[in-house]
Design an enzyme around this catalytic site. Structure first.
Site, PDB file in Angstrom:
ATOM      1  N   GLU A   1      37.218  48.975  48.459  1.00 48.50           N
ATOM      2  CA  GLU A   1      35.812  48.608  48.636  1.00 48.50           C
ATOM      3  C   GLU A   1      35.376  49.167  49.981  1.00 48.50           C
ATOM      4  O   GLU A   1      36.096  49.055  50.974  1.00 48.50           O
ATOM      5  CB  GLU A   1      35.620  47.083  48.644  1.00 48.50           C
ATOM      6  CG  GLU A   1      35.951  46.434  47.319  1.00 48.50           C
ATOM      7  CD  GLU A   1      35.828  44.908  47.321  1.00 48.50           C
ATOM      8  OE1 GLU A   1      35.054  44.353  48.118  1.00 48.50           O
ATOM      9  OE2 GLU A   1      36.536  44.282  46.516  1.00 48.50           O
TER      10      GLU A   1
ATOM     11  N   GLU B   1      41.788  39.683  46.140  1.00 43.72           N
ATOM     12  CA  GLU B   1      41.705  38.588  47.103  1.00 43.72           C
ATOM     13  C   GLU B   1      42.347  37.315  46.583  1.00 43.72           C
ATOM     14  O   GLU B   1      41.686  36.283  46.410  1.00 43.72           O
ATOM     15  CB  GLU B   1      40.242  38.363  47.493  1.00 43.72           C
ATOM     16  CG  GLU B   1      39.718  39.577  48.223  1.00 43.72           C
ATOM     17  CD  GLU B   1      38.279  39.471  48.695  1.00 43.72           C
ATOM     18  OE1 GLU B   1      37.436  38.985  47.933  1.00 43.72           O
ATOM     19  OE2 GLU B   1      38.005  39.909  49.818  1.00 43.72           O
TER      20      GLU B   1
HETATM   21  C1  GAL Z   1      34.932  41.576  48.961  1.00 43.30           C
HETATM   22  C2  GAL Z   1      35.252  41.135  47.560  1.00 43.30           C
HETATM   23  C3  GAL Z   1      34.166  41.459  46.581  1.00 43.30           C
HETATM   24  C4  GAL Z   1      32.842  41.081  47.142  1.00 43.30           C
HETATM   25  C5  GAL Z   1      32.625  41.783  48.438  1.00 43.30           C
HETATM   26  C6  GAL Z   1      31.355  41.408  49.088  1.00 43.30           C
HETATM   27  O1  GAL Z   1      35.652  40.837  49.866  1.00 43.30           O
HETATM   28  O2  GAL Z   1      36.442  41.694  47.119  1.00 43.30           O
HETATM   29  O3  GAL Z   1      34.429  40.757  45.406  1.00 43.30           O
HETATM   30  O4  GAL Z   1      32.806  39.728  47.352  1.00 43.30           O
HETATM   31  O5  GAL Z   1      33.623  41.412  49.337  1.00 43.30           O
HETATM   32  O6  GAL Z   1      30.240  41.618  48.327  1.00 43.30           O
END
Ligand code: GAL
Length: 981
Positions: free
Chosen positions: A486, A410
């Protein structure tokens, strides 16, 4: 070190975007026999020119009583004015003396060359300047990156003093906005390293594996001359490391079989030991291949975390993570969002985990200002960003576990990211490059998304995602594999929807897998005055700006106890699948590993009737290689089922027969002992299925069928007040919102439920009449100020010493008026005596489950105390639901209590506090039993989803208000012996 004001004006380097001055070029970590001296231990320390005290290294000063931790997710905790930081910049001064070992030769003696020496810092957050014996060595940024300073001539025989000035905030902080606690200090090792000449400062192992021939090619680039290589097991003795050496037969390294070969690199004065893993990485037609085979990443995002030590982890904690991951079938780790301690990567090499090694970079806070002045696209930050990438790759390049390099997380888009990718590709063309922020995939070799919903993953799997604007980039993106870097945000109760994601991952070759967000809740351990442990999250330290419990979103609790989410994930990703074909009497096992056979497993079966095991045996599957299925026709099993039928005491029509098949480790593995359960599946041995049969059965038949032999109910009297408590059961449709229910801002489910007043329903009795022994109570439940309501008709009748309730519910009001509102749950709340402290049941268990997170629970007889039924999420919320109970018995210490029988099943939760209290308590230790056992008996729930960050529950898991019927039997019970087997 002189007393300096903390203002950045005094320390120009702190706000210089440049990465630092004086550190040596980065190089590989190496296990060298050259002398080294750990400088870990107690240092002198003072914060902001306060009194000198002691502070351990490695550690964060905020976790040792200096200043306090602060948590923000995206927001920078200082004004966005790159590269500047506020004057109020906590600064720690560290110093320690050390004695140089007598055999360390900093200065050349007559005939002997001097020994170069380096002072190495493996991690200092966020910026530091170092001096030795009063002479400055340099300064550096890049908190999770190693920095080495040449100190040779400055070292003195005897006592030396090293001083380090550490600034909490720096220009580097703009690059380190990684959704974690802001914690400062020297939090990784400090070491003095001797570097004999000629030294072997750096080397780069290229160990390729040819899946067609099974051969390996080994070539090691080394800095320096006269380096010799030996790999005795491969017949290489003192050869030129550059090779290339073709080895006809080697075993490949993979996360499943992490085979490594011991090797030695030698100069005249130094020996370096290493372990070489041979493997190849390729992308063919958008499919990720390792060693010639497609692999599936069953991964997690891992921050380094310890509830007492923050990001200062010891090896035992790292090993604990690796073992837990391996035991739960996790095969991949994304090191979100920085390179971990090197020892963690060594463990990944040794135990077998694929690693996405991510650079220490995130500038997410710039998104809040429209990415204006984002360092990623500002040439003044190019050197800082390249330095971070180089330090990542150079330190970690020799780990066979490292599968991809990741540019960071990010950080928007921009020329500096492109430059990082370009450097990375030229330095290590063998590993694909990952970066999620590059949606068009111009810099990268992997198409990555976070929190894509199921439909998007499906489209990408089918290669039918919308095109990018640029046709050339589009063509590139379609030719690379896809990963969910993620997904399935594991915050609080959840994630829901894992099985559906896994189905997509298993279906589409282009989808190489994913990484659940995230591994561990970053709760900070705290203790109450009376000695109870709890975990702090954002805001608990009085931070003016914080993101609350968004920091507690892991698959394991802060103390590394697996949460129900990890148990569910493990079940969903188990690489072993069983199927049963009842018509052929055949059980089959499918090997879903990428490489290994199932030889390490021992298989067994058992049949249980109404939860009591009646037969069991082993299953002798033939060798089953990766991707294959083996089938056994199970004569034994069939005859045992036959016997059950003949010998059964109970009504055979109503008895439930379940086959359970298991796979356990046949021998010890490095990560678990023989006997560890690796896979299981259950199958009803009933062609029609349990539910249809039970639903059709009469109440009396169902009663006798499921009565526990250890308890008697029919003739027991009702304990005082219990009958009244039962008949006071009321419709209840709210739950204490989960973190996922709260996700999505003002449109969150929690908000919409609150607006609809579902947490404050009032009941109005419309009529209450008794006819032919059936008492019918009609009510309308609705919230103040709302015209929407639920009509509930309770029909009570005596039955065989108990009470039968038939509840019919129907929404009152036009369906259109309800819109797309869901109900959190649909069921009954009973206020029972708190003296009922033990619950035994037959149904899904032993853990909690919800409609979109129930792969990990199995049919059986279970017994838990009321405290054991609670799941201690870091922030209290709905938890502890047990699904599909056929019956349950709630008893007190005298064995007396209440028996519930489902017609056919019910969900339940039993807790010593109300939903309202559960929703209101900030932390579990703030929940106090209110003197009642709150029993929830539910027909259905809204799904969990993962809307705390990502999609909500899938449509099929949403609970819409609609007509429903729910039937239960209540009867007093005396348990004379434990109902458990
Ligand atoms: C994503 C980010 C992570 C964490 C997650 C939410 O956008 O890459 O670092 O913040 O969201 O827990």
């Amino acid at each position: 070190m002189t007393r300096d004001p903390r203002s950045a004006v005094s320390f120009a380097y702190v706000v210089d975007p440049a990465p630092g001055v004086g550190a040596r070029p980065p190089r590989t970590t190496a296990d060298s026999d050259a002398p080294s001296l750990s400088l870990n231990g107690l240092w002198e320390f003072r914060l902001d020119q306060g009194p000198w005290t002691g502070l351990p290294v490695p550690a964060h000063w905020q976790l040792h009583g200096h200043g306090s931790p602060a948590y923000t997710n995206v927001s920078y905790p200082f004004p966005i004015e790159p590269p500047f930081v506020p004057d109020d910049n906590p600064t720690g001064e560290y110093r320690r003396t050390f004695e140089l070992p007598a055999d360390w030769r900093p200065v050349a003696a007559d005939a002997e060359p001097a020994t170069r020496s380096l002072l190495r810092f493996d991690g200092v957050d966020s910026c530091f300047a170092v001096s030795l014996n009063g002479t400055p060595l340099g300064h550096a940024k890049g908190s999770r990156l190693a920095h080495e300073f040449e100190v040779g001539a400055l070292l003195r025989a005897g006592t030396n003093i090293v001083e380090v000035l550490v600034h909490q905030w720096s220009s580097g902080s703009y690059l380190e906005d990684q959704d974690m606690w802001w914690l400062s200090g020297i939090f990784r090792d400090v070491t003095l390293l001797a570097r004999p000449e000629p030294a072997l400062d750096d080397f780069f192992v290229h160990a390729d594996w040819n899946h067609v021939t099974g051969s390996g090619t080994l070539a090691i680039e080394t800095a320096g001359t006269g380096v010799r290589l030996s790999v005795p097991e491969l017949g290489l003795h003192d050869v030129d490391p550059a090779g290339p050496h073709l080895i006809e037969r080697v075993e490949a390294w993979s996360a499943e079989s992490p085979r490594r070969y011991d090797a030695v690199l030698r100069t005249d004065r130094e020996t370096v030991r290493l372990q070489i893993g041979f493997r190849s990485i390729a992308v063919v037609d958008g499919v990720l291949l390792v060693n010639g085979a497609p692999i599936t990443l069953r991964g997690v995002n891992r921050h380094e975390w310890h509830p007492e030590h923050g990001r200062a982890l010891d090896r035992a904690t790292m090993l604990q993570d690796v073992l837990l991951m391996k035991r739960h079938h996790v095969n991949a780790v994304r090191t979100s969002h920085y390179p971990p301690h090197s020892a963690f990567l060594e463990l990944c090499d040794e135990y077998g985990l694929w690693v996405v090694d991510e650079c220490d970079l995130e500038t997410h806070g710039f998104e809040q200002v429209g990415w204006r002045r984002n360092p990623s696209d500002d040439p003044r930050w190019e050197e800082a960003m390249l330095d971070r990438m180089r330090r990542t790759v150079e330190r970690d390049k020799n780990h066979p576990s490292v599968l991809f390099w990741s540019l960071g997380n990010e950080a928007g888009t921009g020329r500096n990211l492109a430059a990082m990718a370009q450097w990375c590709r030229s330095r290590d063309p063998e590993r694909p490059i990952h970066y999620e922020g590059d949606r068009d995939s111009g810099y990268v070799d992997v198409y990555s998304r976070m929190y894509a919903n199921h439909a998007e993953v499906d489209a990408i799997g089918r290669r039918e995602e919308p095109p990018t604007d640029d046709p050339a980039l589009d063509a590139h993106r379609r030719a690379v594999p896809f990963v969910l870097c993620e997904y399935a945000h594991a915050m609080g109760n959840g994630p829901g929807g894992l099985s559906e994601y896994q189905r997509l991952i298993d279906t589409y070759p282009r989808v190489a897998g994913g990484f659940v967000w995230e591994w561990i809740d970053h709760g900070i351990a705290r203790t109450t005055a009376d000695g109870r442990r709890w975990y702090a999250y954002g805001g608990d330290f009085g931070e003016p700006l914080h993101d609350g419990n968004f920091i507690a979103d892991g698959l394991v609790f802060p103390d590394r106890t697996p949460s129900p989410g990890l148990i569910e994930f493990a079940k969903v990703i188990t690489p072993i699948r069983f199927d049963l074909d009842l018509t052929l009497n055949a059980i089959s096992v499918t090997n879903r590993y990428d490489f290994r056979s199932l030889d390490h497993l021992a298989f067994a079966w058992s049949v249980a009737r109404d939860g009591h095991q009646v037969a069991s045996g082993t299953l002798d599957f033939p060798e089953t290689v990766a991707g294959d299925t083996s089938t056994l026709v199970t004569e034994d099993l069939l005859s045992s089922v036959g016997e059950v039928g003949e010998d059964g005491e109970d009504n055979q029509d109503a008895a439930e027969l379940w086959l359970t098949v298991t796979a356990r480790l046949a021998q010890d593995q490095p990560w678990a002992e023989a006997g560890h359960e690796m896979a299981w599946a259950q199958f009803p041995l009933d062609a029609e299925g349990f539910t249809s049969r039970a639903a059709a059965s009469t109440p009396a038949a169902a009663t006798s069928a499921s009565a526990s032999s250890a308890s008697s109910s029919a003739s027991s009297p009702w304990p005082a007040g219990l009958r009244d408590a039962v008949t006071a059961a009321r419709l209840h449709v709210w739950r204490a919102p989960t973190d996922n229910d709260r996700g999505g801002g003002t449109r969150s489910l929690a908000n919409r439920w609150a607006q609809a007043g579902l947490h404050r329903m009032r009941h109005r009795t419309i009529d209450d009449s008794t006819e032919s022994g059936v008492r019918t109570v009609r009510t309308r439940a609705a919230a103040a100020a709302s015209d929407l309501g639920l009509l509930a008709t309770y029909r009570w009748r005596e039955t065989d010493g108990g009470l039968r309730l038939d509840l019919a519910v129907e929404p009152d009001g036009e369906p259109a008026h309800w819109g797309d509102l869901t109900l959190p749950r649909l069921g009954l709340h009973l206020a029972l005596p708190a003296s009922l402290t033990q619950v035994a049941w037959f149904g899904l268990g032993p853990g909690e489950s919800y409609r979109d997170s129930r792969a990990a629970v199995r049919i059986g007889r279970w017994s838990l105390s009321v405290p054991e039924l609670q799941t201690p999420y870091v922030r209290p919320q709905e938890n502890g639901n047990r699904s599909a109970a056929r019956w349950a018995e709630l008893t007190g210490s005298d064995g007396h209590g209440l028996r519930l029988e489902g017609l056919p099943t019910f969900d339940f939760a039993a807790r010593p506090w109300s939903d309202a209290a559960l929703a209101a308590a900030p932390h579990p230790h703030e929940l106090t039993p209110d003197g009642i056992l709150h029993l929830h008996l539910d027909l259905a729930h809204d799904g969990l989803g993962t809307a705390s960050c990502g999609p909500g529950a899938l449509p099929e898991h949403r609970l819409r208000p609609s007509k429903a019927e729910f039937s239960l039997l209540f009867r007093p019970v005396v348990v004379t012996a434990t109902p458990q087997e």
